[in-house]
Design an enzyme around this catalytic site. Sequence first.
Site, mmCIF file in Angstrom:
data_model
loop_
_atom_site.group_PDB
_atom_site.id
_atom_site.type_symbol
_atom_site.label_atom_id
_atom_site.label_comp_id
_atom_site.label_asym_id
_atom_site.label_seq_id
_atom_site.Cartn_x
_atom_site.Cartn_y
_atom_site.Cartn_z
ATOM 1 C CG ASP A 155 -1.975 -1.095 1.165
ATOM 2 O OD1 ASP A 155 -2.662 -1.196 0.128
ATOM 3 O OD2 ASP A 155 -2.098 -1.852 2.137
ATOM 4 C CG ASP A 156 5.365 3.047 0.728
ATOM 5 O OD1 ASP A 156 5.385 3.640 1.816
ATOM 6 O OD2 ASP A 156 6.050 3.382 -0.255
ATOM 7 C CG PHE A 157 2.170 7.119 -3.689
ATOM 8 C CD1 PHE A 157 1.107 6.854 -4.530
ATOM 9 C CD2 PHE A 157 3.083 8.101 -4.056
ATOM 10 C CE1 PHE A 157 0.943 7.558 -5.716
ATOM 11 C CE2 PHE A 157 2.927 8.813 -5.236
ATOM 12 C CZ PHE A 157 1.850 8.539 -6.077
#
Length: 274
Positions: A155-157
Amino acid sequence: MSQHILTHLSGADAVLGGLIRAVGPCRLEAPAECHPFQTLARAIAHQQLNGTAATTILKRLVDSCGAGVFPTPEQVLAASAASLRAAGFSFAKVAALRDLAEKTLAAVVPDAATLLELGDDEIIARLTQVRGIGRWTVEMLLVFHLGRPDVLPVDDFGVRTGFQAAYGLSSLPRPQALAAWGERWKPYRTTAAWYLWRANELKRAGTLPAPAERIRLPRIRRVRRRVKAKGSAKARRPALRSAGTSSAPLRRSGARRRSRPRRARRSRAPGSRK
């Protein structure tokens, strides 16, 4: 970083191997000690703020609540909400900070020694019980404070944009698809994530290598949630009748009125014609 890890990742993924050669050795190192309460309190302070503002708030917390050192959970709970607000914490962050202190004293948030003995999934399950602490925050603790080797924060951009850039994709990968692709990087997905972060830096510098091959991410079906009707037509009809409303379907406004069918004319018997 062990050369064995880089060799494993390069052999499992040609595109990642090219990125590794372009970046060079992995410089990811975890600190010698990890203090869960302090780490999570700092994470709460940094939420939705830039680094300078968060550092200022934490300094005020140390000065007002901890008398020059980072406060203990007992000191945080003893401090008034007004003093925590004066340090710069929002109402939501005050509630999160106090919940963190309470769960630390209740051993839901383990101490440093216990934390080292727990597995990644158990750490995530326990720490995400704290108000304001989500999975991503715990994953950052696992990567940068505990040095766990097999964490992939899908989920880390930065991880997603780095993957898009390194693999030449036209759009950001969905977290589920990225997780499925990352299965080939086990058991060293943390190192793979670190190189994906570096891909963004190479792209800004104009030195990102072209992908060694074109890939197709696995297609993950989206689960569509069906919206249940509040009541069936049969259940609604009695209510309509009781209200004095006909159960016949309503005529649309502006619709042409249907004319009654004409009655068929009686035919005269043969020979009765004059």
